[in-house]
Design a protein around this motif. Structure first.
Motif, PDB file in Angstrom:
ATOM      1  N   LYS A   1       0.759  -1.091   0.106  1.00  0.00           N
ATOM      2  CA  LYS A   1       0.016  -0.114  -0.308  1.00  0.00           C
ATOM      3  C   LYS A   1       0.951   1.334  -0.119  1.00  0.00           C
ATOM      4  CE  LYS A   1      -3.734  -2.515   0.496  1.00  0.00           C
ATOM      5  NZ  LYS A   1      -4.591  -2.755  -0.694  1.00  0.00           N
ATOM      6  N   LEU A   2       0.338   2.184  -0.616  1.00  0.00           N
ATOM      7  CA  LEU A   2       0.953   3.681  -0.563  1.00  0.00           C
ATOM      8  C   LEU A   2       1.017   4.323   0.850  1.00  0.00           C
ATOM      9  CD1 LEU A   2       0.594   4.641  -4.417  1.00  0.00           C
ATOM     10  CD2 LEU A   2       2.606   3.221  -3.121  1.00  0.00           C
ATOM     11  N   LYS A   3      -0.333   4.000   1.492  1.00  0.00           N
ATOM     12  CA  LYS A   3      -0.424   4.901   2.717  1.00  0.00           C
ATOM     13  C   LYS A   3       0.802   4.713   3.749  1.00  0.00           C
ATOM     14  CE  LYS A   3      -5.050   3.938   2.449  1.00  0.00           C
ATOM     15  NZ  LYS A   3      -6.644   3.094   3.217  1.00  0.00           N
ATOM     16  N   SER A   4       0.924   6.162   3.947  1.00  0.00           N
ATOM     17  CA  SER A   4       2.115   6.202   5.009  1.00  0.00           C
ATOM     18  C   SER A   4       2.205   7.659   5.682  1.00  0.00           C
ATOM     19  CB  SER A   4       3.414   5.918   4.298  1.00  0.00           C
ATOM     20  OG  SER A   4       3.738   6.929   3.475  1.00  0.00           O
ATOM     21  N   VAL A   5       2.871   7.897   6.814  1.00  0.00           N
ATOM     22  CA  VAL A   5       3.261   8.935   7.396  1.00  0.00           C
ATOM     23  C   VAL A   5       4.670   8.843   7.590  1.00  0.00           C
ATOM     24  CG1 VAL A   5       1.020   9.420   8.242  1.00  0.00           C
ATOM     25  CG2 VAL A   5       2.568   8.216   9.459  1.00  0.00           C
ATOM     26  N   ASN A   6       5.349  10.023   7.429  1.00  0.00           N
ATOM     27  CA  ASN A   6       6.629  10.261   7.440  1.00  0.00           C
ATOM     28  C   ASN A   6       7.227  11.531   7.968  1.00  0.00           C
ATOM     29  OD1 ASN A   6       7.268  11.988   4.727  1.00  0.00           O
ATOM     30  ND2 ASN A   6       6.210  10.052   3.967  1.00  0.00           N
ATOM     31  N   MET A   7       8.321  11.571   8.406  1.00  0.00           N
ATOM     32  CA  MET A   7       9.189  12.688   8.943  1.00  0.00           C
ATOM     33  C   MET A   7      10.484  12.689   8.952  1.00  0.00           C
ATOM     34  SD  MET A   7       8.585  12.579  13.042  1.00  0.00           S
ATOM     35  CE  MET A   7       9.594  14.044  13.281  1.00  0.00           C
ATOM     36  N   SER A   8      11.126  13.800   8.818  1.00  0.00           N
ATOM     37  CA  SER A   8      12.748  13.780   8.686  1.00  0.00           C
ATOM     38  C   SER A   8      13.476  15.056   9.159  1.00  0.00           C
ATOM     39  CB  SER A   8      13.157  13.638   6.997  1.00  0.00           C
ATOM     40  OG  SER A   8      12.979  14.620   6.040  1.00  0.00           O
ATOM     41  N   LEU A   9      14.696  14.858   9.489  1.00  0.00           N
ATOM     42  CA  LEU A   9      15.353  15.747   9.813  1.00  0.00           C
ATOM     43  C   LEU A   9      16.767  15.982   9.194  1.00  0.00           C
ATOM     44  CD1 LEU A   9      15.016  15.509  13.833  1.00  0.00           C
ATOM     45  CD2 LEU A   9      14.091  17.510  12.436  1.00  0.00           C
ATOM     46  N   GLY A  10      17.106  17.211   8.773  1.00  0.00           N
ATOM     47  CA  GLY A  10      18.306  17.338   8.003  1.00  0.00           C
ATOM     48  C   GLY A  10      19.077  18.267   8.449  1.00  0.00           C
ATOM     49  N   TYR A  11      20.699  18.356   8.103  1.00  0.00           N
ATOM     50  CA  TYR A  11      21.381  19.554   8.394  1.00  0.00           C
ATOM     51  C   TYR A  11      22.518  19.412   6.810  1.00  0.00           C
ATOM     52  CZ  TYR A  11      25.245  22.337  10.228  1.00  0.00           C
ATOM     53  OH  TYR A  11      26.102  23.193  10.414  1.00  0.00           O
ATOM     54  N   LYS A  12      22.591  20.633   6.577  1.00  0.00           N
ATOM     55  CA  LYS A  12      23.466  20.850   5.444  1.00  0.00           C
ATOM     56  C   LYS A  12      24.473  22.004   5.804  1.00  0.00           C
ATOM     57  CE  LYS A  12      23.253  20.990   0.244  1.00  0.00           C
ATOM     58  NZ  LYS A  12      22.235  21.422  -0.751  1.00  0.00           N
ATOM     59  N   LYS A  13      25.680  21.825   5.515  1.00  0.00           N
ATOM     60  CA  LYS A  13      26.683  22.981   5.932  1.00  0.00           C
ATOM     61  C   LYS A  13      27.878  22.946   4.556  1.00  0.00           C
ATOM     62  CE  LYS A  13      28.814  25.508   8.400  1.00  0.00           C
ATOM     63  NZ  LYS A  13      28.550  27.011   8.975  1.00  0.00           N
ATOM     64  N   LEU A  14      28.146  24.296   4.238  1.00  0.00           N
ATOM     65  CA  LEU A  14      29.313  24.247   3.247  1.00  0.00           C
ATOM     66  C   LEU A  14      30.353  24.777   4.166  1.00  0.00           C
ATOM     67  CD1 LEU A  14      30.047  24.782   0.242  1.00  0.00           C
ATOM     68  CD2 LEU A  14      29.423  27.231   0.686  1.00  0.00           C
ATOM     69  N   LEU A  15      31.680  24.094   4.069  1.00  0.00           N
ATOM     70  CA  LEU A  15      32.883  24.586   4.586  1.00  0.00           C
ATOM     71  C   LEU A  15      33.877  24.710   3.796  1.00  0.00           C
ATOM     72  CD1 LEU A  15      32.829  21.587   7.754  1.00  0.00           C
ATOM     73  CD2 LEU A  15      32.129  24.103   7.697  1.00  0.00           C
ATOM     74  N   TRP A  16      34.656  25.834   4.306  1.00  0.00           N
ATOM     75  CA  TRP A  16      35.878  26.183   3.467  1.00  0.00           C
ATOM     76  C   TRP A  16      35.758  26.374   1.945  1.00  0.00           C
ATOM     77  CZ3 TRP A  16      36.344  21.044   5.818  1.00  0.00           C
ATOM     78  CH2 TRP A  16      36.741  21.316   7.201  1.00  0.00           C
ATOM     79  N   ASP A  17      34.396  27.219   1.681  1.00  0.00           N
ATOM     80  CA  ASP A  17      33.808  27.332   0.466  1.00  0.00           C
ATOM     81  C   ASP A  17      33.486  26.522  -0.721  1.00  0.00           C
ATOM     82  OD1 ASP A  17      34.033  30.167   1.316  1.00  0.00           O
ATOM     83  OD2 ASP A  17      36.127  30.228   0.660  1.00  0.00           O
TER      84      ASP A  17
END
Length: 417
Positions: free
Chosen positions: A367-383
């Motif tokens: 089945k396609l029924k679902s509930v979801n959640m996510s956490l993320g972090y993105k960081k640029l270092l030294w350009d």
């Protein structure tokens, strides 16, 4: 004698009535300024506007906004030396005047005198350090001088102060494109199931991106181990720029491992940058397993202070119904465009999610029924080094009234050069 007195009296009465009327008909400085703007913007009559501004300055020589507008009109009419004289006079009266610094800086920038323009703009920023217009012009000048890292620093600060500054965000993409035309990326996702499968899934990808005059182009090789079976997929993504208002997403993929990846996949979306820091897009996704699936998507985004919100839906028509999924994504920008925390919550399955889009396979009974959640972090270092990490939890019905949890952890890295 009597007649002479009568004549003098009449002349006196005439003077008393005529002089106030003449004074009333003489326009004030503000009125002349307003008339000049009408002549310039509504009538496209620059000579008339210049004459009115000169008349206004004759009455009020220290009205600096009038002088700046006069300098701008001289710029528009290619009277550059006269424009420079006007701007210099304003800056002598008020060092770092914001309007004059911006207009004078633009004049030199437009005429390929970026070094001189930078001096003018820096002087203005000393007096107005939070000026968005001066900051954006400085970033453009630094880009023109190929001082890309400095330009990026200026833009990052502008976005930190005002994440809704979409023109700065657009310029950042252009700076990154000019500074680093190539990128390589690696990513890995681990997917664990508490009930649905005994073995976890492993997904990895290697990508190469290239910035072109039309936009970005990325080639990607994907590997997956699902159902204890290996599979591979090749994808090509492009983000062509159409205009300052529109850009597009175009994507295609192919795989020989039907069931591990779609045999074919394709996607297209048209994006629009709208007023008030809104953006919107509409498009489709195509997935081919044993039969074909078409999915349509609509999205709307909004920048507000340090936040970006995006609401998206995927609509999948079938013979007797339309299934739908929704997601809300929020980003909190800690700095520039590549420095943020993200949170996403949604229902249903996204065709853009490589970890789960195999569930669109018509032969798949889940089945396609679902509930979801996510956490993320993105960081640029030294350009040039970009790191990301994401964790998601999905509760999915895979048989009638039977649900299981799916936990995913992904990491990514890319290097620009």
């Amino acid at each position: 004698m009597y007649k002479q007195k009568i004549k003098l009296l009449l002349l006196l009465l005439l003077a008393i009535n005529v002089l106030p009327m003449a004074a009333q008909t003489e326009a004030s400085t503000d009125e002349l300024y307003s008339l000049a703007r009408t002549a310039a913007f509504d009538e496209d009559n620059y000579p008339k506007a210049i004459a009115l501004l000169k008349k206004a300055l004759a009455k009020s020589p220290d009205y600096l906004e009038v002088s700046v507008f006069l300098g701008r009109l001289y710029t528009y009419t290619d009277s550059l030396q006269q424009a420079r004289m006007v701007f210099k006079e304003v800056l002598q009266k008020e060092a770092g005047h914001e309007g004059a610094s911006l207009a004078y800086g633009n004049l030199e920038y437009w005429n390929s005198n970026s070094e001189k323009s930078l001096v003018v703009v820096n002087s203005g920023l000393e007096k107005h350090p939070n000026s968005q217009s001066l900051g954006l012009l400085k970033a453009k000048i630094l880009k023109d001088l190929k001082r890309f890292n400095e330009s990026r620093i200026v833009i990052d600060q502008l976005l930190k102060n005002n994440p809704e500054f979409t023109e700065a965000r657009s310029l950042l993409g252009s700076v990154n494109s000019s500074a680093a035309k190539n990128s390589i990326g690696l990513s890995y996702d681990f997917v664990y199931f508490d009930k649905r499968f005994n073995d976890p899934w492993h997904l990895a990808s290697v990508s190469y991106g290239r910035q072109t005059g039309l936009g970005s182009l990325t080639a990607r090789f994907n590997y997956a181990n699902r159902f204890t079976t290996n599979g591979a997929q090749f994808e090509l993504d492009a983000y062509p720029r159409i205009s300052d208002l529109f850009y597009a997403y175009v994507s295609g993929g192919i795989s020989e491992n039907k069931g591990i990846f779609p045999r074919y996949r394709a996607g297209f979306s048209l994006y629009a940058n709208l007023p008030a820091a809104f953006e919107a897009d509409a498009g489709f996704r195509f997935l081919s397993f044993s039969s074909n699936t078409w999915v349509y998507t609509l999205g709307v985004g909004k920048y507000y202070k340090n936040y970006w919100f995006n609401l998206r839906t995927y609509l999948t028509p079938s013979s007797n119904s339309i299934s739908h999924s929704y997601s809300l994504t929020t980003r909190y920008y800690l700095g520039g465009a590549d420095d943020y925390l993200s949170f996403k919550i949604g229902t249903g399955i996204s065709p853009d999610d490589n970890a789960n889009n195999v569930a669109f396979d018509p032969d798949n009974s889940y089945k396609l029924k679902s509930v979801n959640m996510s956490l993320g972090y993105k960081k640029l270092l030294w350009d040039t080094h970009e790191f990301s990490i994401q964790a998601s939890l999905e509760n999915q019905e895979y048989r009638a009234e039977t649900r299981g949890n799916q936990l995913s952890i992904g990491v990514g890295y890319s290097k620009r050069f």
